[in-house]
Design an enzyme around this catalytic site. Sequence first.
Site, mmCIF file in Angstrom:
data_model
loop_
_atom_site.group_PDB
_atom_site.id
_atom_site.type_symbol
_atom_site.label_atom_id
_atom_site.label_comp_id
_atom_site.label_asym_id
_atom_site.label_seq_id
_atom_site.Cartn_x
_atom_site.Cartn_y
_atom_site.Cartn_z
ATOM 1 N N TYR A 156 -4.047 4.161 7.877
ATOM 2 C CA TYR A 156 -5.343 3.504 8.032
ATOM 3 C C TYR A 156 -6.086 4.003 9.265
ATOM 4 O O TYR A 156 -6.059 5.190 9.564
ATOM 5 C CB TYR A 156 -5.169 1.971 8.043
ATOM 6 C CG TYR A 156 -4.545 1.516 6.758
ATOM 7 C CD1 TYR A 156 -5.239 1.653 5.563
ATOM 8 C CD2 TYR A 156 -3.262 1.022 6.715
ATOM 9 C CE1 TYR A 156 -4.675 1.296 4.372
ATOM 10 C CE2 TYR A 156 -2.682 0.649 5.519
ATOM 11 C CZ TYR A 156 -3.399 0.798 4.360
ATOM 12 O OH TYR A 156 -2.843 0.451 3.188
ATOM 13 N N SER B 210 0.794 -1.236 0.000
ATOM 14 C CA SER B 210 0.000 0.000 0.000
ATOM 15 C C SER B 210 0.824 1.283 0.000
ATOM 16 O O SER B 210 0.260 2.366 -0.172
ATOM 17 C CB SER B 210 -0.936 0.014 1.201
ATOM 18 O OG SER B 210 -1.924 -0.950 1.012
ATOM 19 N N LYS C 104 0.267 3.524 -2.918
ATOM 20 C CA LYS C 104 -1.011 4.209 -3.197
ATOM 21 C C LYS C 104 -0.908 5.720 -3.413
ATOM 22 O O LYS C 104 -1.475 6.237 -4.385
ATOM 23 C CB LYS C 104 -2.039 3.863 -2.110
ATOM 24 C CG LYS C 104 -2.478 2.396 -2.186
ATOM 25 C CD LYS C 104 -3.352 1.989 -1.006
ATOM 26 C CE LYS C 104 -3.800 0.536 -1.134
ATOM 27 N NZ LYS C 104 -4.545 0.067 0.048
ATOM 28 N N TYR D 16 -3.440 -2.941 -10.235
ATOM 29 C CA TYR D 16 -3.378 -2.682 -8.793
ATOM 30 C C TYR D 16 -2.522 -3.743 -8.082
ATOM 31 O O TYR D 16 -1.662 -3.421 -7.260
ATOM 32 C CB TYR D 16 -4.803 -2.640 -8.214
ATOM 33 C CG TYR D 16 -4.826 -2.617 -6.706
ATOM 34 C CD1 TYR D 16 -4.397 -1.492 -6.003
ATOM 35 C CD2 TYR D 16 -5.245 -3.729 -5.981
ATOM 36 C CE1 TYR D 16 -4.383 -1.480 -4.614
ATOM 37 C CE2 TYR D 16 -5.243 -3.723 -4.595
ATOM 38 C CZ TYR D 16 -4.803 -2.605 -3.920
ATOM 39 O OH TYR D 16 -4.788 -2.595 -2.541
ATOM 40 N N VAL E 90 1.450 -3.650 3.943
ATOM 41 C CA VAL E 90 1.483 -4.926 4.671
ATOM 42 C C VAL E 90 2.763 -5.735 4.428
ATOM 43 O O VAL E 90 2.988 -6.742 5.093
ATOM 44 C CB VAL E 90 0.234 -5.806 4.368
ATOM 45 C CG1 VAL E 90 -1.020 -5.171 4.905
ATOM 46 C CG2 VAL E 90 0.110 -6.100 2.883
HETATM 47 O O1 DON Z 1 -4.906 -5.003 -1.531
HETATM 48 C C1 DON Z 1 -4.301 -5.700 -0.727
HETATM 49 O O2 DON Z 1 -4.897 -6.417 0.058
HETATM 50 C C2 DON Z 1 -2.785 -5.663 -0.634
HETATM 51 N N1 DON Z 1 -2.184 -6.104 -1.817
HETATM 52 C C3 DON Z 1 -2.280 -4.308 -0.261
HETATM 53 C C4 DON Z 1 -2.766 -3.919 1.050
HETATM 54 C C5 DON Z 1 -1.863 -3.149 1.931
HETATM 55 O O3 DON Z 1 -0.650 -3.062 1.864
HETATM 56 C C6 DON Z 1 -2.598 -2.562 3.034
HETATM 57 N N2 DON Z 1 -1.665 -2.101 4.000
HETATM 58 N N3 DON Z 1 -1.468 -1.950 5.026
#
Ligand code: DON
Length: 337
Positions: A261, A83, A86, A209, A279
């Site tokens: 978040y 993320s 983003k 994405y 993540v």
């Molecule tokens: O969309 C998702 O679930 C992951 N590929 C990215 C999410 C993410 O990194 C959220 N972060 N904290």
Amino acid sequence: MSVSSKRDDLGALVRETRAISSPFRTYLNELYTKFLPLRDGAVANYIPELARANPDAFGISVVTMDGRIFSAGDHQQLFTIQSVSKPFVFALAMEKHGREFVNSKVGVEPTGDAFNSLIRLDETSKRPHNPMVNAGAIATADLITAKDSASRLRLIMEMFRRFAGRDLNVDMSVFISERSTGHRNRAIAHLMLNFGMIGPKVDETLDLYFQQCSMLVNAQDLALMAATLANKGIHPTTGEKAVDPQYIRDMLSVMLTCGIYDYSGEWAYRVGIPAKSGVGGGMLGVVPGKMGIAVFSPPLDERGNSVRGRAVFEQMSIDLGLHIFESAGAKLPGLLP
Ligand code: DON
């Protein structure tokens, strides 16, 4: 403190600070030693590739406006950006379509919900609340338009190259895993298609994405990307312009209010540095006009933020007085003494 140029292991031209007794490097090493024993949190486990991450991996990197790089720990270890991508894709969408159009598709309002919240589209406008939650990021990726899927990916990779100062690659096994398990993201995308918020190329946009999330970076890359934002969009070592500077304000605003978040309010209060987490364990923060900061450590708290990342940022903000409302240096000629 002597500064020299050399190619690092990954081929990027970096200016390395050779400072055996650099007080700042000593400070980063102290932070590393202080927070390495922190054993809270758990590595992401929604795909096997992330579940295999080493919970003891821990790297810190700081890049100043004049291109000096200070690092401690595993700052060269690669991981997926997730993320943290983003806000960068958000800026690319604005460069392509302008602020107003992008804002008609994605809002800038914090949700207070988890990043993968399914239902939080604005009730009247049907827009995702902001580009930092998955719904908003998928809507943003939808705006990276080009003649075919390869050209769309190229736009994103080019943008990352400008920010990192080197070519980044997609981790194919993470991408394939994200794509084959991303049912929740697929549901979010189809809901937005139903409301007419994204175009009909849903699978292509989701692939884009998942690819943007699967880009391999290390902590030093993230610190350089953050430093580029701190430096009005100019990469501190290559001198290349990475982004139209008028959009940095937009990026930093959503990072401060939504980047961490459902911990974003606490973050703004305690740390006060526009930042973004992912993540994969990466976290970057921007101190405008001063530095870019990045931390990598895979164990995450219950909200999906790196535990050691949070600890390092909280400590640095206090030690160095980096909270934006503490360090503000407004220059108003003729109005202030
Ligand atoms: O969309 C998702 O679930 C992951 N590929 C990215 C999410 C993410 O990194 C959220 N972060 N904290």
